[in-house]
Design an enzyme around this catalytic site. Structure first.
Site, PDB file in Angstrom:
ATOM      1  N   TRP A 356       0.853  -1.324  -0.019  1.00  0.00           N
ATOM      2  CA  TRP A 356      -0.044   0.205  -0.082  1.00  0.00           C
ATOM      3  C   TRP A 356       0.924   1.207   0.026  1.00  0.00           C
ATOM      4  O   TRP A 356       0.322   2.512  -0.168  1.00  0.00           O
ATOM      5  CB  TRP A 356      -0.966  -0.039   1.246  1.00  0.00           C
ATOM      6  CG  TRP A 356       0.016   0.302   2.471  1.00  0.00           C
ATOM      7  CD1 TRP A 356       0.719  -0.506   3.185  1.00  0.00           C
ATOM      8  CD2 TRP A 356      -0.676   1.278   3.386  1.00  0.00           C
ATOM      9  NE1 TRP A 356       1.152   0.077   4.212  1.00  0.00           N
ATOM     10  CE2 TRP A 356       0.348   0.893   4.917  1.00  0.00           C
ATOM     11  CE3 TRP A 356      -1.558   2.103   3.646  1.00  0.00           C
ATOM     12  CZ2 TRP A 356       0.179   1.576   5.834  1.00  0.00           C
ATOM     13  CZ3 TRP A 356      -1.686   2.835   4.857  1.00  0.00           C
ATOM     14  CH2 TRP A 356      -0.741   2.555   5.775  1.00  0.00           C
ATOM     15  N   ASP A 357       2.062   1.100   0.255  1.00  0.00           N
ATOM     16  CA  ASP A 357       3.161   2.158   0.080  1.00  0.00           C
ATOM     17  C   ASP A 357       2.826   3.078  -1.106  1.00  0.00           C
ATOM     18  O   ASP A 357       3.019   4.166  -1.245  1.00  0.00           O
ATOM     19  CB  ASP A 357       4.418   1.699   0.139  1.00  0.00           C
ATOM     20  CG  ASP A 357       4.715   0.835   1.183  1.00  0.00           C
ATOM     21  OD1 ASP A 357       3.879  -0.010   1.881  1.00  0.00           O
ATOM     22  OD2 ASP A 357       6.190   0.812   1.810  1.00  0.00           O
ATOM     23  N   GLU A 499       1.043  -1.978  12.664  1.00  0.00           N
ATOM     24  CA  GLU A 499       1.125  -3.502  12.558  1.00  0.00           C
ATOM     25  C   GLU A 499       1.746  -3.916  14.061  1.00  0.00           C
ATOM     26  O   GLU A 499       2.095  -5.377  14.235  1.00  0.00           O
ATOM     27  CB  GLU A 499       2.338  -3.731  11.420  1.00  0.00           C
ATOM     28  CG  GLU A 499       1.563  -3.631  10.292  1.00  0.00           C
ATOM     29  CD  GLU A 499       2.619  -3.716   8.989  1.00  0.00           C
ATOM     30  OE1 GLU A 499       1.932  -3.655   7.893  1.00  0.00           O
ATOM     31  OE2 GLU A 499       3.874  -3.596   9.363  1.00  0.00           O
ATOM     32  N   LYS A 609       2.977   1.678  16.161  1.00  0.00           N
ATOM     33  CA  LYS A 609       4.245   1.470  15.522  1.00  0.00           C
ATOM     34  C   LYS A 609       4.520   2.681  14.293  1.00  0.00           C
ATOM     35  O   LYS A 609       5.253   3.272  14.211  1.00  0.00           O
ATOM     36  CB  LYS A 609       4.130   0.126  14.460  1.00  0.00           C
ATOM     37  CG  LYS A 609       5.299  -0.145  13.666  1.00  0.00           C
ATOM     38  CD  LYS A 609       5.315  -1.463  12.666  1.00  0.00           C
ATOM     39  CE  LYS A 609       6.300  -1.495  11.603  1.00  0.00           C
ATOM     40  NZ  LYS A 609       6.181  -2.602  11.006  1.00  0.00           N
ATOM     41  N   GLN A 610       3.155   2.983  13.850  1.00  0.00           N
ATOM     42  CA  GLN A 610       3.165   3.968  12.653  1.00  0.00           C
ATOM     43  C   GLN A 610       1.842   4.575  12.545  1.00  0.00           C
ATOM     44  O   GLN A 610       0.877   3.963  13.201  1.00  0.00           O
ATOM     45  CB  GLN A 610       3.576   3.365  11.475  1.00  0.00           C
ATOM     46  CG  GLN A 610       2.345   2.399  10.856  1.00  0.00           C
ATOM     47  CD  GLN A 610       3.095   1.360   9.895  1.00  0.00           C
ATOM     48  OE1 GLN A 610       3.746   0.556   9.994  1.00  0.00           O
ATOM     49  NE2 GLN A 610       2.473   1.682   8.499  1.00  0.00           N
TER      50      GLN A 610
END
Length: 791
Positions: A356-357, A499, A609-610
């Site tokens: 998906w980046d 994640e 995480k992000q």
């Protein structure tokens, strides 16, 4: 050690340089100084070999599955960059003797790699070396190299072994069958490789040309062949101040090349045509070929969408050029059946797979800067519908369930099943993302929406876009789970963008993006029912439309808490144990939390995480849902402050989103700090961060942070918003974007913004709550709106 200040004059802020050699820190320069043209990516290893080197040449789209228990990956093709050099019979290496004035640098303006130094051998003889290299942006199949050697002190016996080495692997995995080798006309080496599962032919050709003191020479050349290898050996005697030039031109072609797809393929024809092409290059030589390549970069890249910033920190301009350089090098503009990998073409990390980046972090640059390239990337996903439908069917769903990791479009899901070690159990951990990280289907639908709104490309929508949105909506409608107690549909047992949280229920990002996907499908269906009834009938939308409407109306959408407006990241996040995260927030290396906790334990801690919920705010703000009360300005600020404190940025995808959000809410100093951290993911002082390859998403994030964050350019449900918030370090920002097919040149300072519509067609946009129209050029004072937030 990296140095970014060596550029002078017309090359100021254009050079990435390494000014000291270390055999233990080769990966940084190999990756960040990558040479590429979208067709191929060549890692910038040194010519002479070292133990820790990683020699990689990847040809886009040539995926192969080496063994039944492996996943498909881009195979490491034959190497042409290695030169085995001997001085007076002894191996040349910078680990021996003494090296002075060492500089290895990538000139991004000309897309050329150079390396120079003076070297004194263990016997006391001093030589001056200069190496040059480029991957042509004009001739996609061409790699050109040049070595210059001058003896500064003594007579020297120089020997060089150079050719094509197909004894390459992917971390020990061999992807190729033994192929045929030949040497034609005493000079032209040809080697054929064929992948052992996907049966893709690779044809490599190489040729050498030598000059001594400006005169062509016919040096003594021994011709050698070994298993998977063919090479030439040259012996040259150098007297003091003799100047030797060795040029090496190489080409690589494959049976996947798009220009071969229209006719009947023949390996023998490919061998003959590729060799003929190299012979034509040989006539021109390095310098003439380089000049054509250099002009191609000027015309197609720097002259098309350069971003210029006047900053108190010179590295900011360099970072933006670094972003544009790598975005160009990774883009397979030549073929719509190829995507962009998470490491682009710069290393074996993530095996060349697309995530998906691409849609969320890379595609926005191309939509606004090179719409044709953006269309190609989305068409790649369209070709992947077959694999997405199969994954949905295999999991008991309808429609298109896009793979978490995608390779060749029809390969379907290619995520590895097993990953890192569990520090508690000592066993391999299962990679769940290929099974339950499902938001990618909605992310792709969002990308279609973003592309359609910014470009107005109806042809793409009719050919590809509508079908992609409808098929992903079918997936979500079949994926939702009815919760009888709450009388709602839920989405259970997923992984969201964060994640560190696996097997969670009702991830806010996933639920809201699924809702957006369903509502988008309904909007497009409504459009077709009114404007293209034949497409409405072709897609058979009547039953699906009713299903989408019923599911969307009853889908649970996490709400902001009454007491603080924080949207729960998932059903349990806000009730998880809180720990002191200062140690991990201040880490110099990512994922250090795994030294203290395993995945199961992290799943139970209030740590992210992000960017997850914050990314949702950023995306929804661009859509027809932007007026939803859940995503108010107050909620945006509250959620930023809550989740920024708990986010470790252990993914390279994270920092850019937080930088944009910080800019949106007026936290300018923090926004600039996060922007700098985004740049440092690959450009920073840590010499180990890029060993596996560059971070393609964060490189897209550098551009996004500047254009979406500081310049405040944003899609707003079909309309254009521009709300500049330059950081105090920046005095001026200039760049070009495309809106509805027309280039707009923007030039902004802290005081004013100048916007020019070069095609002369009226463009409407909103700035600071006021709507303007520009048909030629317009200057807008900005003093009054410096404190305005994005609304």
């Amino acid at each position: 050690m990296m140095n970014y200040s060596l550029g002078k004059g017309s090359y100021k802020d254009w050079l990435l340089a390494e000014t000291a050699f270390s055999a233990d820190a080769l990966g940084k320069s190999e990756a960040v100084m990558l040479l590429g043209n979208g067709y191929m990516g060549l890692r910038s290893d040194n010519e002479e070999p070292y133990l820790a080197e990683r020699r990689n040449l990847f040809i886009n789209g040539t995926f192969n599955k080496a063994e039944a228990n492996e996943v498909t990956e881009l195979p490491n093709a034959a190497n042409v960059t290695r030169l085995d050099i001997r001085v007076d019979g002894e191996r040349f290496s910078l680990e021996l003797g003494e090296t002075n004035d060492y500089i290895k640098q990538l000139n991004m303006k000309d897309a050329e790699l150079t390396r120079s130094f003076d070297w004194t051998s263990p016997k006391g003889k001093t030589l001056r070396f200069r190496f040059s290299r480029f991957v042509s942006f004009d001739e996609l199949h061409l790699i050109a190299m040049k070595m210059e050697v001058e003896s500064l002190s003594h007579d020297v016996a120089l020997s060089i072994d150079s050719g094509i080495n197909a004894q390459m692997t992917n971390s020990g995995v061999q992807h190729f069958k033994e192929g045929e080798r030949r040497i034609a006309d005493g000079r032209f080496i040809q080697l054929v490789q064929t992948t052992n599962e996907s049966a893709i032919d690779f044809v490599h050709n190489t040729v050498h040309a030598l000059k001594l003191n400006g005169e062509k020479i016919t040096a003594q050349a021994d011709k050698d062949m070994a298993r998977r290898k063919a090479w030439m050996s040259y012996d040259i005697e150098l007297r003091p101040h003799d100047h030797l030039v060795v040029e090496k031109l190489s080409t690589v072609h494959t049976s996947k090349d798009s220009d071969l797809n229209s006719g009947t393929y023949s390996l023998e024809q490919l061998r003959a045509e590729s060799l003929g092409q190299l012979k034509g290059h040989d006539v021109l030589g390095y310098d003439a070929l380089f000049e054509v390549h250099r002009r191609a970069w000027q015309q197609k890249v720097w002259g098309a969408y350069n971003v210029e910033v006047e900053s108190s920190e010179a590295v900011d301009q360099l970072a933006l050029r670094f972003s544009l350089y790598h975005l160009t090098a990774m883009m397979p503009a030549h073929d719509e059946q190829m995507g962009i990998g998470a490491k682009a073409l710069s290393g074996e990390g993530y095996k060349g797979h697309s995530f998906w980046d691409t849609e969320i972090f890379i595609l926005p640059f191309f939509i606004l800067s090179n719409p044709q390239a953006a269309k190609s990337l989305l068409t790649y996903r369209y070709h992947g519908l077959a694999g997405a439908r199969k994954k949905a069917q295999d999991n008991g769903y309808r429609g298109a369930m896009y793979p978490w990791e995608m390779a060749w479009p029809t390969d379907g899901e290619v995520t590895p099943v097993w990953g890192d070690i569990d520090i508690v159990t000592g066993e391999q951990t299962k990679i769940w993302s290929g099974f339950i990280e499902q938001h990618i289907s909605a992310d792709i639908a969002f990308a279609v929406y973003q592309y359609e709104n910014i470009t107005g490309d109806r042809q793409f929508m009719e050919r590809c876009g509508y079908e992609m949105v409808f098929e992903t909506a079918k997936f979500w409608a079949s994926r939702l789970e009815w919760n009888d107690a709450h009388r709602q549909y839920h989405i259970n047992h997923v992984i969201g963008p964060d994640e560190y949280k696996e097997h969670i229920n009702n991830n806010a990002f996933t639920n809201h993006m699924a809702y957006f996907n369903l509502k988008l499908a309904m909007r497009y269906a409504d459009k077709l029912s009114q404007e293209h009834t034949e497409l409405w009938e072709t897609f058979g939308l009547e039953a699906d439309y009713a299903d989408w409407r019923e599911k969307a109306e009853r889908l649970y959408l996490p709400e902001p808490r009454a007491e603080d407006l924080v949207i729960p990241q998932d059903d349990t996040y806000l009730q998880l144990t809180e720990i002191d995260l200062a140690k991990y927030k201040n880490q110099t290396k990512v994922r250090t939390i795994y030294r203290d906790y395993n995945a199961e334990q992290i799943n139970g801690i209030q740590v992210t995480k992000q960017a997850d919920t914050l990314l949702l705010f950023y995306l929804i703000d661009q859509t027809f849902l932007r007026g939803d009360r859940r995503f108010s300005e107050a909620a945006k600020k509250a959620n930023f402050r809550y989740y920024e404190a708990r986010t470790l940025h252990d993914s390279s995808l994270s920092l850019a989103t937080h930088a944009i959000m910080a800019s949106d809410i007026g936290e300018r100093e923090l926004a600039y700090k996060l922007f700098r951290q985004t740049c440092d993911i690959d450009m920073g002082p840590d010499m180990k961060t890029s060993d596996e390859g560059i971070h393609a998403a964060s490189i897209g994030g550098i551009w996004k942070s500047a254009v979406f964050g500081f310049a405040g350019v944003r899609l707003a449900d079909g309309k254009l918003r521009i709300n500049p918030r330059l950081p105090k370090n920046w005095q001026r920002l200039r760049f070009t974007v495309y809106w509805q097919g027309q280039p707009l040149q923007l030039d902004m300072t802290h005081e004013s913004m100048d916007i020019e519509a070069s095609a002369g067609r009226p463009v409407e946009f909103e700035t600071g709550g006021t709507v303007y129209t520009v048909d030629r050029r317009l200057n807008i004072p900005l003093n009054h709106q410096q404190s305005l937030s994005s609304t």
